[in-house]
Every structure is written in C-alpha cells, then in structure tokens.
Design a protein around this motif. Sequence first.
Motif, PDB file in Angstrom:
ATOM      1  N   ALA A 111       0.824  -1.215   0.000  1.00  0.00           N
ATOM      2  CA  ALA A 111       0.000   0.000   0.000  1.00  0.00           C
ATOM      3  C   ALA A 111       0.852   1.256   0.000  1.00  0.00           C
ATOM      4  N   ALA A 112       0.296   2.335  -0.460  1.00  0.00           N
ATOM      5  CA  ALA A 112       0.890   3.667  -0.339  1.00  0.00           C
ATOM      6  C   ALA A 112       2.268   3.754  -0.991  1.00  0.00           C
ATOM      7  N   ASP A 113       2.514   2.924  -2.019  1.00  0.00           N
ATOM      8  CA  ASP A 113       3.792   3.023  -2.723  1.00  0.00           C
ATOM      9  C   ASP A 113       4.952   2.778  -1.757  1.00  0.00           C
ATOM     10  N   CYS A 114       4.670   1.963  -0.719  1.00  0.00           N
ATOM     11  CA  CYS A 114       5.637   1.719   0.353  1.00  0.00           C
ATOM     12  C   CYS A 114       6.916   1.069  -0.179  1.00  0.00           C
ATOM     13  N   SER A 115       8.048   1.517   0.334  1.00  0.00           N
ATOM     14  CA  SER A 115       9.314   0.907  -0.042  1.00  0.00           C
ATOM     15  C   SER A 115       9.992   0.297   1.180  1.00  0.00           C
ATOM     16  N   PRO A 116      10.409  -0.975   1.084  1.00  0.00           N
ATOM     17  CA  PRO A 116      11.156  -1.553   2.216  1.00  0.00           C
ATOM     18  C   PRO A 116      12.547  -0.927   2.342  1.00  0.00           C
ATOM     19  N   ASN A 117      13.016  -0.279   1.279  1.00  0.00           N
ATOM     20  CA  ASN A 117      14.307   0.419   1.330  1.00  0.00           C
ATOM     21  C   ASN A 117      14.091   1.765   2.018  1.00  0.00           C
ATOM     22  N   HIS A 118      14.910   2.060   3.018  1.00  0.00           N
ATOM     23  CA  HIS A 118      14.743   3.326   3.747  1.00  0.00           C
ATOM     24  C   HIS A 118      15.665   4.420   3.226  1.00  0.00           C
ATOM     25  N   PHE A 119      16.431   4.097   2.202  1.00  0.00           N
ATOM     26  CA  PHE A 119      17.336   5.063   1.587  1.00  0.00           C
ATOM     27  C   PHE A 119      18.248   5.727   2.621  1.00  0.00           C
ATOM     28  N   GLY A 120      18.731   4.919   3.556  1.00  0.00           N
ATOM     29  CA  GLY A 120      19.688   5.423   4.547  1.00  0.00           C
ATOM     30  C   GLY A 120      19.057   6.258   5.648  1.00  0.00           C
ATOM     31  N   PHE A 121      17.741   6.366   5.688  1.00  0.00           N
ATOM     32  CA  PHE A 121      17.052   7.179   6.702  1.00  0.00           C
ATOM     33  C   PHE A 121      15.959   6.290   7.299  1.00  0.00           C
ATOM     34  N   PRO A 122      16.288   5.598   8.404  1.00  0.00           N
ATOM     35  CA  PRO A 122      15.381   4.563   8.916  1.00  0.00           C
ATOM     36  C   PRO A 122      14.009   5.126   9.300  1.00  0.00           C
ATOM     37  N   ILE A 123      13.026   4.247   9.285  1.00  0.00           N
ATOM     38  CA  ILE A 123      11.689   4.628   9.751  1.00  0.00           C
ATOM     39  C   ILE A 123      11.717   4.753  11.270  1.00  0.00           C
ATOM     40  N   ARG A 124      11.101   5.814  11.759  1.00  0.00           N
ATOM     41  CA  ARG A 124      11.017   5.990  13.206  1.00  0.00           C
ATOM     42  C   ARG A 124       9.747   6.777  13.498  1.00  0.00           C
ATOM     43  N   VAL A 125       8.859   6.212  14.303  1.00  0.00           N
ATOM     44  CA  VAL A 125       7.615   6.921  14.620  1.00  0.00           C
ATOM     45  C   VAL A 125       7.050   6.445  15.963  1.00  0.00           C
ATOM     46  N   PRO A 126       6.818   7.376  16.877  1.00  0.00           N
ATOM     47  CA  PRO A 126       6.244   6.996  18.175  1.00  0.00           C
ATOM     48  C   PRO A 126       4.840   6.406  17.999  1.00  0.00           C
ATOM     49  N   ARG A 127       4.497   5.438  18.865  1.00  0.00           N
ATOM     50  CA  ARG A 127       3.190   4.790  18.741  1.00  0.00           C
ATOM     51  C   ARG A 127       2.046   5.771  18.971  1.00  0.00           C
ATOM     52  N   SER A 128       2.278   6.773  19.782  1.00  0.00           N
ATOM     53  CA  SER A 128       1.237   7.774  20.007  1.00  0.00           C
ATOM     54  C   SER A 128       0.882   8.474  18.695  1.00  0.00           C
ATOM     55  N   PHE A 129       1.866   8.734  17.858  1.00  0.00           N
ATOM     56  CA  PHE A 129       1.606   9.380  16.566  1.00  0.00           C
ATOM     57  C   PHE A 129       0.858   8.405  15.648  1.00  0.00           C
ATOM     58  N   VAL A 130       1.236   7.131  15.692  1.00  0.00           N
ATOM     59  CA  VAL A 130       0.552   6.126  14.869  1.00  0.00           C
ATOM     60  C   VAL A 130      -0.928   6.039  15.267  1.00  0.00           C
ATOM     61  N   SER A 131      -1.204   6.201  16.566  1.00  0.00           N
ATOM     62  CA  SER A 131      -2.592   6.072  17.038  1.00  0.00           C
ATOM     63  C   SER A 131      -3.490   7.170  16.478  1.00  0.00           C
ATOM     64  N   ARG A 132      -2.879   8.237  15.938  1.00  0.00           N
ATOM     65  CA  ARG A 132      -3.691   9.312  15.348  1.00  0.00           C
ATOM     66  C   ARG A 132      -3.894   9.118  13.840  1.00  0.00           C
ATOM     67  N   MET A 133      -3.340   8.059  13.283  1.00  0.00           N
ATOM     68  CA  MET A 133      -3.557   7.764  11.861  1.00  0.00           C
ATOM     69  C   MET A 133      -4.874   7.016  11.692  1.00  0.00           C
ATOM     70  N   ARG A 134      -5.482   7.151  10.516  1.00  0.00           N
ATOM     71  CA  ARG A 134      -6.742   6.461  10.241  1.00  0.00           C
ATOM     72  C   ARG A 134      -6.432   5.047   9.747  1.00  0.00           C
ATOM     73  N   PRO A 135      -6.877   4.032  10.483  1.00  0.00           N
ATOM     74  CA  PRO A 135      -6.633   2.660  10.024  1.00  0.00           C
ATOM     75  C   PRO A 135      -7.239   2.458   8.634  1.00  0.00           C
ATOM     76  N   GLY A 136      -6.543   1.696   7.808  1.00  0.00           N
ATOM     77  CA  GLY A 136      -7.097   1.328   6.500  1.00  0.00           C
ATOM     78  C   GLY A 136      -6.987   2.398   5.429  1.00  0.00           C
ATOM     79  N   ASP A 137      -6.341   3.535   5.736  1.00  0.00           N
ATOM     80  CA  ASP A 137      -6.255   4.610   4.741  1.00  0.00           C
ATOM     81  C   ASP A 137      -4.806   4.812   4.278  1.00  0.00           C
ATOM     82  N   PRO A 138      -4.477   4.312   3.066  1.00  0.00           N
ATOM     83  CA  PRO A 138      -3.091   4.437   2.595  1.00  0.00           C
ATOM     84  C   PRO A 138      -2.698   5.888   2.278  1.00  0.00           C
ATOM     85  N   ARG A 139      -3.673   6.805   2.207  1.00  0.00           N
ATOM     86  CA  ARG A 139      -3.357   8.223   1.944  1.00  0.00           C
ATOM     87  C   ARG A 139      -3.407   9.038   3.231  1.00  0.00           C
TER      88      ARG A 139
END
Length: 345
Positions: free
Chosen positions: A50-78
Amino acid sequence: MITRTLDAGTSPPAAGFGPSRRPARWQSLLSQGVSSAEELLDLLGLDPGAADCSPNHFGFPIRVPRSFVSRMRPGDPRDPLLLQVLSRTAEGAEVDGWVAEPLEEARFSPVPGLLHKYRSRVLLVATGACAIHCRYCFRRHFPYGEHAAARWQPALDYVAGQPSIEEVILSGGDPLSLRDSKLADLEQRLSSIPHVSRLRIHTRLPIVLPERVDEGLLAWLGGSRLQTVMVVHCNHPNEIDPAVAAALGRLRDAGVMLLNQSVLLRGINDSSAILRDLSVALFKAGVMPYYLHVMDRVAGASHFDVPRSAAEHLIQEMRATCSGYLVPTLVREEPGALSKTPLGA
Ligand SMILES: *Cc1c(COP(=O)(O)O)cnc(C)c1O
Ligand code: SF4
C-alpha cells in the motif's frame, strides 16, 4: 480500538535499572517506537504494497512513536500522518536540483554544532537524534557526526564572545530528544551569558510524543531567567489530539510562548481548508502560526513538492478567509539571504 492495541506496547522499563537510572516514561515510549514499514502498515491494517511503500529506507530509517501512529486512520493508505513517515519508492528518484545539502549550511558554521546565518540569533545543533523521522526532512542527509554538539563549549564560547547575539535557538535533530539533565545544564550555561535574553527551542516532540512534556522538562524550562519560546512543528490538524493539546497547555502555563512552523507538503496539507483547520486547532491549543515553509530541495523528497505558484495561491486563499493572525508567513530558505524569504506577499 487501535489505540488499545498500540498502548499495549507501553510496558515499564526492563528490570536492572536502579531507581536513579530509571529512564523517564517518555524515554521508554520513545525506545518502543515503530521502526519498520511492515509493522507500521500492519498496525493500520494495510497491505505491504500500500501507499507506494518501499522496504528500502534510503539510509534514513523509519522511526515513529506509537502515540503518533494512534492518530492515523486505520485502512487509509493516503492518511496524511502516515505519508509523512512511511518510506516510499518515490524517494529513490534522482531529480535535478534536489541535493543532499540544499542549504549549504556548512558555510555558516563558525564552530562545530553552531550555525550563525542571521543577525542577533544563532542556531545550536544540540543533537542529531529525532523522535520521529519525517521523510521530507531537509536534514535527512545531514552530517551530524561532525556537528551534533555533544561538547557544547566551543559553541558557548562563540556566543559569549558576540554581544550582538540575543537569542539562542536549540535545534537539531530534535533538542527535546536529549535528557532533561543535559538540557538543564545547557540552559544554565546559556543563561549565564549576560547578553543572551531569549532561548528558543525548535521541536516536534510535544506534537509527536506529548508525554515528553513532563515535570522534568517544565522544571528547567519554566524556571529559566531567559524568555522561552518554543516553535513546535505540526503539519496537519489530525496531529493535534487531546493529549497534545494538554501538553501544549502545560507549556503555556509554564510561561513558554508557543509558535508553530509547518512544511507545505503535496498530498498532506496542500489545501487552504486543511491549513485553515490547522491554524484554528493550533490557536485553540494556544499556539500562534509562525512559518509555512516551502520544501527545501533535498534529495529523496521531491515528490512532496508544491509548486511555488500553487503555494502562493494557497496563502492568498487563507488570507481571504482567516483572521490575519491565523495566516502563517509563507517562506523559503535561501543560502546567503539575510533572513527567510517571504513569498506570496
Ligand atoms: C530559520 C533559522 C533561524 C531563525 O530564523 P527566524 O526567522 O528568526 O525564525 C536562525 N538560524 C538559522 C540557521 C535558521 O535556519
Ligand atoms: S523532527 Fe524535524 S529534524 Fe527531525 S526528521 Fe522531522 S523534520 Fe527533520
């Protein structure tokens, strides 16, 4: 429902820390953040593709607090919060004019860890670490090893030797990813310089991990002899939930002046209705809109770009519909200019 799933990760710190070594709660939450695209998409019930996701992080790892994730809409790739943090294949595109170091900051660094670009204020790169990795960040290729002012003394000596410097800006990285004991020490050393009267902190932490605004932070910040200004970084109204609003309220109650800067991002906040909702939500939480930045041309982020004419049109639409104080100043950063360059005036 999703909140409950996410909160399940907030267990107490591992045994082995004595009471004095016990990390603050926000530090534990920070270390439990999401660090892979797979987990992020899984938490939101999205397919790995989904969302044109890339497993490659291009040298900049993914990092996101769970509190921020909890404000995302489940099921919405946009989802506008998801798109700020998910690595996507578009980051691999090489685009003319989009480079590793768009601001030529090295030219303005008289001592390691300090940028002196504009009169009367300097920017101290307090740390290279951030609580969240924003895919559009202009510092995504920044050589922090050379700059992060783990040893601040040369920067402090420089400030002490320049009576025209009234304000010191802590930036990074995110300065609030440092422990309060370190920050309190830095505040002490800055406040002992007589010509420094203001301390400004550029941080995304109160937005992405509101638990960071705890007693330890308020103690040194609220007790400073310096006037304190905090410039938070919020791009979309969905980032402000009741916990964030409460954290901002605690900062205001401690006497901190609150401003916000945003980055104008295609597919995330490039609509005058969203920007207006953002300003209204910020103001309700006691935060004045300050800057709306057009993207710095950093390699790997060109897919977020909003053309300049569209950006100027958006700000004109805001002016036509909002109270003047709710309209941020649209700016661009130009190497060598005496200030940020206002656009769309
Ligand atoms: C943006 C910036 C500042 C602060 O500029 P203001 O217009 O005062 O917000 C200071 N130093 C550097 C190097 C900056 O990039
Ligand atoms: S928090 Fe700020 S410095 Fe850190 S990645 Fe995001 S935009 Fe960049």
